[in-house]
Design a protein around this motif. Structure first.
Motif, PDB file in Angstrom:
ATOM      1  N   CYS A  98      -9.503 -13.341  86.368  1.00 36.26           N
ATOM      2  CA  CYS A  98     -10.785 -12.862  85.972  1.00 36.26           C
ATOM      3  C   CYS A  98     -11.744 -13.623  86.767  1.00 36.26           C
ATOM      4  N   GLY A  99     -11.586 -13.933  88.021  1.00 38.51           N
ATOM      5  CA  GLY A  99     -12.657 -14.582  88.782  1.00 38.51           C
ATOM      6  C   GLY A  99     -12.833 -15.912  88.336  1.00 38.51           C
ATOM      7  N   LEU A 100     -12.218 -16.570  87.342  1.00 38.69           N
ATOM      8  CA  LEU A 100     -12.517 -17.828  86.716  1.00 38.69           C
ATOM      9  C   LEU A 100     -11.351 -18.755  87.203  1.00 38.69           C
ATOM     10  N   SER A 101     -11.527 -20.182  87.458  1.00 38.09           N
ATOM     11  CA  SER A 101     -10.381 -20.930  87.947  1.00 38.09           C
ATOM     12  C   SER A 101     -10.006 -21.480  86.602  1.00 38.09           C
ATOM     13  N   PHE A 102      -8.499 -21.314  85.977  1.00 37.00           N
ATOM     14  CA  PHE A 102      -8.241 -21.951  85.064  1.00 37.00           C
ATOM     15  C   PHE A 102      -7.005 -23.085  85.462  1.00 37.00           C
ATOM     16  N   SER A 103      -7.144 -24.151  84.645  1.00 32.41           N
ATOM     17  CA  SER A 103      -6.187 -25.345  84.685  1.00 32.41           C
ATOM     18  C   SER A 103      -4.973 -24.917  84.125  1.00 32.41           C
ATOM     19  N   VAL A 104      -3.766 -25.025  84.757  1.00 32.35           N
ATOM     20  CA  VAL A 104      -2.653 -24.691  83.998  1.00 32.35           C
ATOM     21  C   VAL A 104      -1.521 -25.957  84.086  1.00 32.35           C
ATOM     22  N   GLN A 105      -0.597 -26.278  83.350  1.00 32.84           N
ATOM     23  CA  GLN A 105       0.421 -27.416  83.650  1.00 32.84           C
ATOM     24  C   GLN A 105       1.728 -26.567  82.876  1.00 32.84           C
ATOM     25  N   PRO A 106       3.000 -27.411  83.078  1.00 34.01           N
ATOM     26  CA  PRO A 106       4.055 -26.719  82.562  1.00 34.01           C
ATOM     27  C   PRO A 106       4.017 -26.160  80.882  1.00 34.01           C
ATOM     28  N   GLY A 107       3.273 -26.885  80.254  1.00 35.44           N
ATOM     29  CA  GLY A 107       3.249 -26.489  78.957  1.00 35.44           C
ATOM     30  C   GLY A 107       2.722 -25.207  78.476  1.00 35.44           C
ATOM     31  N   VAL A 108       2.037 -24.643  79.407  1.00 36.67           N
ATOM     32  CA  VAL A 108       1.384 -23.343  79.148  1.00 36.67           C
ATOM     33  C   VAL A 108       1.784 -22.223  80.141  1.00 36.67           C
ATOM     34  N   LEU A 109       2.056 -21.065  79.692  1.00 38.79           N
ATOM     35  CA  LEU A 109       2.176 -19.829  80.460  1.00 38.79           C
ATOM     36  C   LEU A 109       1.108 -19.734  81.594  1.00 38.79           C
ATOM     37  N   ILE A 110       1.735 -19.385  82.785  1.00 36.67           N
ATOM     38  CA  ILE A 110       0.592 -19.059  83.815  1.00 36.67           C
ATOM     39  C   ILE A 110      -0.003 -17.664  83.655  1.00 36.67           C
ATOM     40  N   PRO A 111      -1.343 -17.516  83.457  1.00 35.79           N
ATOM     41  CA  PRO A 111      -1.810 -16.344  83.276  1.00 35.79           C
ATOM     42  C   PRO A 111      -1.521 -15.218  84.533  1.00 35.79           C
ATOM     43  N   ARG A 112      -1.149 -14.039  83.908  1.00 35.50           N
ATOM     44  CA  ARG A 112      -0.772 -12.998  85.008  1.00 35.50           C
ATOM     45  C   ARG A 112      -1.744 -11.885  85.020  1.00 35.50           C
ATOM     46  N   PRO A 113      -1.838 -11.570  86.351  1.00 38.73           N
ATOM     47  CA  PRO A 113      -2.916 -10.307  86.723  1.00 38.73           C
ATOM     48  C   PRO A 113      -2.909  -9.294  85.741  1.00 38.73           C
ATOM     49  N   GLU A 114      -1.801  -8.825  85.076  1.00 39.96           N
ATOM     50  CA  GLU A 114      -1.600  -7.782  84.192  1.00 39.96           C
ATOM     51  C   GLU A 114      -2.340  -8.227  82.939  1.00 39.96           C
ATOM     52  N   THR A 115      -2.637  -9.320  82.617  1.00 36.68           N
ATOM     53  CA  THR A 115      -3.331  -9.834  81.397  1.00 36.68           C
ATOM     54  C   THR A 115      -4.875  -9.724  81.706  1.00 36.68           C
ATOM     55  N   GLU A 116      -5.234  -9.581  82.891  1.00 30.55           N
ATOM     56  CA  GLU A 116      -6.587  -9.475  83.186  1.00 30.55           C
ATOM     57  C   GLU A 116      -7.199  -8.073  82.823  1.00 30.55           C
ATOM     58  N   LEU A 117      -6.329  -7.184  82.848  1.00 31.30           N
ATOM     59  CA  LEU A 117      -6.676  -5.858  82.161  1.00 31.30           C
ATOM     60  C   LEU A 117      -7.008  -5.891  80.818  1.00 31.30           C
ATOM     61  N   LEU A 118      -6.281  -6.626  79.912  1.00 33.23           N
ATOM     62  CA  LEU A 118      -6.308  -6.744  78.618  1.00 33.23           C
ATOM     63  C   LEU A 118      -7.681  -7.467  78.327  1.00 33.23           C
ATOM     64  N   ALA A 119      -7.768  -8.715  78.973  1.00 30.74           N
ATOM     65  CA  ALA A 119      -9.069  -9.599  79.017  1.00 30.74           C
ATOM     66  C   ALA A 119     -10.476  -8.371  79.290  1.00 30.74           C
ATOM     67  N   GLU A 120     -10.368  -7.993  80.037  1.00 28.77           N
ATOM     68  CA  GLU A 120     -11.250  -7.010  80.483  1.00 28.77           C
ATOM     69  C   GLU A 120     -11.550  -5.909  79.377  1.00 28.77           C
ATOM     70  N   ALA A 121     -10.641  -5.288  78.895  1.00 30.93           N
ATOM     71  CA  ALA A 121     -10.831  -4.249  77.794  1.00 30.93           C
ATOM     72  C   ALA A 121     -11.365  -5.007  76.715  1.00 30.93           C
ATOM     73  N   VAL A 122     -11.178  -6.123  76.311  1.00 28.39           N
ATOM     74  CA  VAL A 122     -11.850  -7.154  75.347  1.00 28.39           C
ATOM     75  C   VAL A 122     -13.395  -7.394  75.810  1.00 28.39           C
ATOM     76  N   PHE A 123     -13.330  -7.957  76.877  1.00 28.17           N
ATOM     77  CA  PHE A 123     -14.754  -8.279  77.099  1.00 28.17           C
ATOM     78  C   PHE A 123     -15.921  -7.149  77.172  1.00 28.17           C
ATOM     79  N   THR A 124     -15.363  -6.055  77.660  1.00 28.01           N
ATOM     80  CA  THR A 124     -16.362  -4.890  77.812  1.00 28.01           C
ATOM     81  C   THR A 124     -16.669  -4.457  76.387  1.00 28.01           C
ATOM     82  N   ASP A 125     -15.938  -4.851  75.272  1.00 26.20           N
ATOM     83  CA  ASP A 125     -16.010  -4.164  74.080  1.00 26.20           C
ATOM     84  C   ASP A 125     -16.670  -5.419  73.070  1.00 26.20           C
ATOM     85  N   ALA A 126     -16.743  -6.436  73.629  1.00 26.81           N
ATOM     86  CA  ALA A 126     -16.926  -7.714  72.853  1.00 26.81           C
ATOM     87  C   ALA A 126     -18.433  -7.954  72.357  1.00 26.81           C
TER      88      ALA A 126
END
Ligand code: GLN
Length: 281
Positions: free
Chosen positions: A80-108
């Motif tokens: 979503c235009g923000l740069s996230f730190s990732v390392q092997p202990g976390v799932l790499i954020p996927r573009p599909e999940t941006e849709l979910l984040a957007e659905a939440v932040f537009t209603d939050a």
């Protein structure tokens, strides 16, 4: 060698080894190793690469040849235009999940939001930054994931309260929105995934047990005690889980159950409303 030669050489190595996204991978790694962006590469492509940069790039390329995901090599993923730190202990954020984040932040706006199974913190941090919620919380079982999520909240200056525990075990408070992209892959299917995923991403973030639905079942049942009347439960799902997850929600007494598609036209999210049954609250 020049930057252009190094790029061409890297693309050839990855292409020969059968990497489908060789050009993109090499560009990201070369730019990262050499501190370049697209414009500086166009300008300086024919300059000689300093030995230290060449060594750094060679090291990154050899990790990529072992199928380490590009994002674990560079340590970052845009979401979503923000740069996230990732390392092997976390799932790499996927573009599909941006849709979910957007659905939440537009209603939050002005609401209390909980991100269950936060991983890198990508959903919670994005909602806190872009959605003007009254309060944002996030929970995960993995200490390592929480460490990364906290770092992301700090680096991106997002106000998020974190809980560690088995789903709602240590969660406090009531929420207007509970969002989750839980582990949802069937255990058996994990073996068929590309090496980047099955060998390098945390199994705990992927494995939804035999039928892939364990976390939907548990979150659907347990979230009722934490949702305000009229509060929303918003899930990411696998493309073939729409009917099953919608069925679970309906069976638990949720209303307005809707399955939503992603940009590829596949079922990707299920949203529902908790009507607020006094017996449950
Ligand atoms: N919420 C995080 C994401 O969407 C992590 C999900 C997970 O670990 N299953 O990327």
């Amino acid at each position: 060698m020049t930057y252009s030669e190094l790029m061409a050489d890297g693309v050839r190595q990855l292409t020969d080894a059968g990497f489908p996204e060789a050009r993109t991978d090499v560009r990201v790694l070369l730019f990262h190793a050499c501190g370049l962006d697209f414009m500086s590469f166009l300008r300086d492509g024919e300059l000689q690469v300093p030995a230290e940069q060449e060594r750094r790039f060679a090291e990154m390329l050899s990790r990529r040849m072992e199928h380490v995901p590009v994002q674990y090599i560079t340590g970052e993923q845009d979401f979503c235009g923000l740069s996230f730190s990732v390392q092997p202990g976390v799932l790499i954020p996927r573009p599909e999940t941006e849709l979910l984040a957007e659905a939440v932040f537009t209603d939050a706006k002005g609401k209390r939001v909980l991100d269950m199974c936060t991983g890198s913190g990508c959903i919670a941090v994005t909602v806190a930054k872009l959605g003007a919620p009254a309060f944002t919380a996030a929970s995960d079982y993995s200490e390592e994931a929480l460490c990364v999520a906290k770092k992301n909240a700090e680096l991106l200056n997002a106000d998020v309260t974190f809980f560690q525990g088995d789903l709602f075990e240590n969660v406090e408070g009531a929420y207007d929105i509970i969002v989750s992209n839980p582990p949802y892959i069937k255990s058996k299917v994990i073996e068929e995934l590309m090496p980047e995923v099955k060998e390098f991403e945390p199994r705990m973030a992927l494995d939804g047990t035999a039928d892939g639905l364990l976390f939907y079942r548990r979150i659907t049942a347990e979230a009722k005690r934490y949702l305000t009347p009229g509060g929303r439960l918003m899930f990411e799902i696998g493309h073939d889980q729409g009917d099953e997850v919608a069925g679970l929600l309906a069976a638990e007494g949720y209303g307005s159950v809707e399955v939503k598609k992603d940009y590829a036209g596949l079922d990707r999210m299920v949203f529902a409303v908790w009507p607020g049954d006094n017996k449950e609250n």
